[in-house]
Design a protein around this motif. Structure first.
Motif, PDB file in Angstrom:
ATOM      1  N   ALA A  17       0.846  -1.192   0.000  1.00  0.00           N
ATOM      2  CA  ALA A  17       0.000   0.000   0.000  1.00  0.00           C
ATOM      3  C   ALA A  17       0.879   1.239   0.000  1.00  0.00           C
ATOM      4  CB  ALA A  17      -0.908  -0.007   1.217  1.00  0.00           C
ATOM      5  N   VAL A  18       0.593   2.145  -0.893  1.00  0.00           N
ATOM      6  CA  VAL A  18       1.374   3.386  -0.973  1.00  0.00           C
ATOM      7  C   VAL A  18       0.448   4.579  -1.165  1.00  0.00           C
ATOM      8  CG1 VAL A  18       3.485   2.324  -1.900  1.00  0.00           C
ATOM      9  CG2 VAL A  18       1.712   3.105  -3.473  1.00  0.00           C
ATOM     10  N   THR A  19       0.916   5.733  -0.704  1.00  0.00           N
ATOM     11  CA  THR A  19       0.259   6.993  -1.037  1.00  0.00           C
ATOM     12  C   THR A  19       1.199   7.762  -1.955  1.00  0.00           C
ATOM     13  OG1 THR A  19      -0.977   7.074   1.022  1.00  0.00           O
ATOM     14  CG2 THR A  19      -0.666   9.158  -0.120  1.00  0.00           C
ATOM     15  N   ILE A  20       0.692   8.090  -3.125  1.00  0.00           N
ATOM     16  CA  ILE A  20       1.490   8.748  -4.151  1.00  0.00           C
ATOM     17  C   ILE A  20       1.021  10.194  -4.280  1.00  0.00           C
ATOM     18  CG2 ILE A  20       2.036   8.761  -6.634  1.00  0.00           C
ATOM     19  CD1 ILE A  20       1.282   5.697  -6.552  1.00  0.00           C
ATOM     20  N   ILE A  21       1.950  11.122  -4.195  1.00  0.00           N
ATOM     21  CA  ILE A  21       1.642  12.525  -4.495  1.00  0.00           C
ATOM     22  C   ILE A  21       2.213  12.798  -5.890  1.00  0.00           C
ATOM     23  CG2 ILE A  21       1.937  14.945  -3.793  1.00  0.00           C
ATOM     24  CD1 ILE A  21       0.353  13.285  -1.756  1.00  0.00           C
ATOM     25  N   ALA A  22       1.377  13.325  -6.757  1.00  0.00           N
ATOM     26  CA  ALA A  22       1.798  13.506  -8.146  1.00  0.00           C
ATOM     27  C   ALA A  22       1.269  14.818  -8.691  1.00  0.00           C
ATOM     28  CB  ALA A  22       1.275  12.348  -8.997  1.00  0.00           C
ATOM     29  N   GLU A  23       1.895  15.268  -9.757  1.00  0.00           N
ATOM     30  CA  GLU A  23       1.351  16.438 -10.456  1.00  0.00           C
ATOM     31  C   GLU A  23      -0.040  16.093 -10.967  1.00  0.00           C
ATOM     32  OE1 GLU A  23       4.117  17.630 -13.477  1.00  0.00           O
ATOM     33  OE2 GLU A  23       5.753  17.722 -12.029  1.00  0.00           O
ATOM     34  N   ASN A  24      -0.914  17.079 -10.951  1.00  0.00           N
ATOM     35  CA  ASN A  24      -2.293  16.860 -11.376  1.00  0.00           C
ATOM     36  C   ASN A  24      -2.385  16.968 -12.891  1.00  0.00           C
ATOM     37  OD1 ASN A  24      -5.051  16.654 -11.532  1.00  0.00           O
ATOM     38  ND2 ASN A  24      -5.402  18.787 -10.905  1.00  0.00           N
ATOM     39  N   LYS A  25      -1.961  15.902 -13.573  1.00  0.00           N
ATOM     40  CA  LYS A  25      -1.977  15.953 -15.033  1.00  0.00           C
ATOM     41  C   LYS A  25      -2.471  14.626 -15.607  1.00  0.00           C
ATOM     42  CE  LYS A  25       2.736  14.378 -15.861  1.00  0.00           C
ATOM     43  NZ  LYS A  25       3.986  14.581 -16.565  1.00  0.00           N
ATOM     44  N   THR A  26      -2.948  14.692 -16.800  1.00  0.00           N
ATOM     45  CA  THR A  26      -3.467  13.517 -17.490  1.00  0.00           C
ATOM     46  C   THR A  26      -2.364  12.471 -17.661  1.00  0.00           C
ATOM     47  OG1 THR A  26      -4.992  14.928 -18.673  1.00  0.00           O
ATOM     48  CG2 THR A  26      -4.587  12.759 -19.623  1.00  0.00           C
ATOM     49  N   GLY A  27      -2.688  11.221 -17.410  1.00  0.00           N
ATOM     50  CA  GLY A  27      -1.756  10.144 -17.726  1.00  0.00           C
ATOM     51  C   GLY A  27      -1.029   9.536 -16.548  1.00  0.00           C
ATOM     52  N   ILE A  28      -1.112  10.163 -15.385  1.00  0.00           N
ATOM     53  CA  ILE A  28      -0.369   9.641 -14.228  1.00  0.00           C
ATOM     54  C   ILE A  28      -0.841   8.237 -13.860  1.00  0.00           C
ATOM     55  CG2 ILE A  28      -0.099   9.903 -11.717  1.00  0.00           C
ATOM     56  CD1 ILE A  28       1.820  11.686 -13.061  1.00  0.00           C
ATOM     57  N   LEU A  29      -2.159   8.063 -13.778  1.00  0.00           N
ATOM     58  CA  LEU A  29      -2.660   6.743 -13.371  1.00  0.00           C
ATOM     59  C   LEU A  29      -2.391   5.689 -14.440  1.00  0.00           C
ATOM     60  CD1 LEU A  29      -5.961   6.897 -11.326  1.00  0.00           C
ATOM     61  CD2 LEU A  29      -4.021   5.409 -10.985  1.00  0.00           C
ATOM     62  N   ARG A  30      -2.425   6.119 -15.692  1.00  0.00           N
ATOM     63  CA  ARG A  30      -2.064   5.189 -16.772  1.00  0.00           C
ATOM     64  C   ARG A  30      -0.618   4.734 -16.595  1.00  0.00           C
ATOM     65  NH1 ARG A  30      -1.139   8.516 -21.731  1.00  0.00           N
ATOM     66  NH2 ARG A  30       0.585   9.028 -20.358  1.00  0.00           N
ATOM     67  N   ASP A  31       0.286   5.668 -16.266  1.00  0.00           N
ATOM     68  CA  ASP A  31       1.702   5.331 -16.092  1.00  0.00           C
ATOM     69  C   ASP A  31       1.918   4.435 -14.870  1.00  0.00           C
ATOM     70  OD1 ASP A  31       2.081   6.917 -18.276  1.00  0.00           O
ATOM     71  OD2 ASP A  31       2.859   8.635 -17.169  1.00  0.00           O
ATOM     72  N   ILE A  32       1.176   4.720 -13.799  1.00  0.00           N
ATOM     73  CA  ILE A  32       1.256   3.877 -12.606  1.00  0.00           C
ATOM     74  C   ILE A  32       0.802   2.459 -12.957  1.00  0.00           C
ATOM     75  CG2 ILE A  32       0.220   3.471 -10.321  1.00  0.00           C
ATOM     76  CD1 ILE A  32       0.085   6.564 -10.034  1.00  0.00           C
ATOM     77  N   GLY A  33      -0.285   2.375 -13.705  1.00  0.00           N
ATOM     78  CA  GLY A  33      -0.797   1.071 -14.128  1.00  0.00           C
ATOM     79  C   GLY A  33       0.209   0.318 -14.982  1.00  0.00           C
ATOM     80  N   ALA A  34       0.910   1.051 -15.826  1.00  0.00           N
ATOM     81  CA  ALA A  34       1.904   0.417 -16.703  1.00  0.00           C
ATOM     82  C   ALA A  34       3.042  -0.184 -15.876  1.00  0.00           C
ATOM     83  CB  ALA A  34       2.448   1.449 -17.690  1.00  0.00           C
ATOM     84  N   VAL A  35       3.517   0.578 -14.892  1.00  0.00           N
ATOM     85  CA  VAL A  35       4.593   0.086 -14.016  1.00  0.00           C
ATOM     86  C   VAL A  35       4.135  -1.169 -13.258  1.00  0.00           C
ATOM     87  CG1 VAL A  35       5.763   0.624 -11.826  1.00  0.00           C
ATOM     88  CG2 VAL A  35       5.909   2.215 -13.751  1.00  0.00           C
ATOM     89  N   CYS A  36       2.925  -1.107 -12.725  1.00  0.00           N
ATOM     90  CA  CYS A  36       2.395  -2.257 -11.984  1.00  0.00           C
ATOM     91  C   CYS A  36       2.306  -3.483 -12.889  1.00  0.00           C
ATOM     92  CB  CYS A  36       1.016  -1.933 -11.399  1.00  0.00           C
ATOM     93  SG  CYS A  36       1.099  -0.777 -10.020  1.00  0.00           S
TER      94      CYS A  36
END
Lengths: 233, 233
Positions: A17-36
């Motif tokens: 379980a992690v809490t991720i702070i990220a820039e509020n921009k399109t594509g972050i969750l897609r990139d997280i999903g790709a890494v996973c």
């Protein structure tokens, strides 16, 4: 990019379980999903919002829980490499902290008594290292209760449902069967209406109903509803 | 593909909650995220698993809640067009069904009494159309309780925390300040230790503590902790 599956054969899984702070921009969750997906981490839940206050105000905050087959530090270091990620904080998963959930739905007076039994019994189990929580909502009306009962399988970590009332039937009974078909047993107080006829177990005393619900989902308790299914106490 | 933001200016938002059954293949969540981004639906939560039994066994089940600024049928019809999606079922959101959450953490006997007060007060509010639920976990030990307190801001819809015990301080006090910094007020029973000195409100009677917590988060109640902050009752 996300892969959704459970490797039930491999037993060396752990929830990361992690809490991720990220820039509020399109594509972050897609990139997280790709890494996973790349490292075979199975995403179980995500929750995201924009932090409204504090040092992270304006950034996206993403709580992520993933099932992972190895050292969590690999997942974390890969997440940190993503463009736009500010920080990744590792913490215990909700399952480790809050554990399995007993859900209690019904009339206020009776919900409170079931909670009294369940909380005190959960206390005895949690002291010995288990994690069982007791979550309740008092509601009135067939439609309202039926809708809440139907929603129980969508609650994370819901393990058993106790219906605490004096009169339940109709759509509530249909909802009980739906919940059971999703693998969640249902305990009913002894009451008027058809609901109790569909229950896995009927208990007269609300305190005992709460205690039995906790005993059933406990891994150290010896009580098993399937051995007394359909019985009334 | 996912866009994470809140349009606080537009007031015509609604949470759209759906359960999606899909083929268990890579890319489904990426595609769902893309559709949501295209029509400006802000994904709030996802939960996914493989259905183990029933007619959907072997398929991916994805519970999705998104904030959306229009007719939910558009989001649903767009989701249905995605390759690999078997079905999309629309239902009420967790916020509509279970509402705001009072979280109670501490020792079993006292957690049960706070729950008794909170459940009975929530009943009175829910009868009038509000949705307030009361969720509890009995725990023992400074480290264990502090970890659970710190995790409260990660719980969806957590609106207020009540700490019910006889001795709390140290790391628990630090955790209280962290929870408050995340916008969640903390009520403490009157007890030994530094925890109560950090609380927004200290209440001697556990039943009243539960009632006051519900009154504070209610939209129809007139009680507001900020008007009595730091006081003891």
């Amino acid at each position: 990019m996300f892969r959704i599956f459970r490797k039930r054969i491999v037993t060396m899984t752990a929830n990361c379980a992690v809490t991720i702070i990220a820039e509020n921009k399109t594509g972050i969750l897609r990139d997280i999903g790709a890494v996973c997906a790349e490292i075979d981490a199975n995403i179980i839940t995500t929750q995201q919002e924009i932090s409204a206050e504090g040092k992270d105000a304006g950034y996206a905050k993403i709580n992520l829980e993933a099932e992972f087959f190895g050292d969590a530090s690999l997942l974390i270091s890969r997440l940190r490499e993503i463009n736009g990620i500010i920080s990744v904080e590792h913490h215990s998963s909700a399952a480790e902290i809050f554990g399995k959930r007993v859900i209690v739905i019904g009339g206020g007076a009776q919900v409170a008594q079931v909670a009294l039994g369940a909380v005190n019994e959960a206390d005895r189990h949690n002291i010995r290292g288990e994690r069982i929580s007791v979550d309740t909502i008092p509601l009135v009306g067939e439609e309202t209760i039926a809708r809440a009962v139907e929603a129980v399988p969508r609650l994370p970590r819901a393990a058993i449902l106790v219906l605490a009332g004096s009169l339940m039937g109709g759509k509530i009974t249909d909802a009980i069967r739906y919940v059971q078909s999703r693998g969640i047993p249902v305990v009913c107080l002894k009451m008027v209406g058809s609901a109790s006829s569909a229950a896995d177990l009927v208990v007269t005393d609300p305190i005992q109903a709460g205690i039995m619900a906790v005993m059933h989902i406990s891994t150290i308790g010896v009580f098993d509803i399937s051995r007394v299914r359909g019985k009334e106490f």
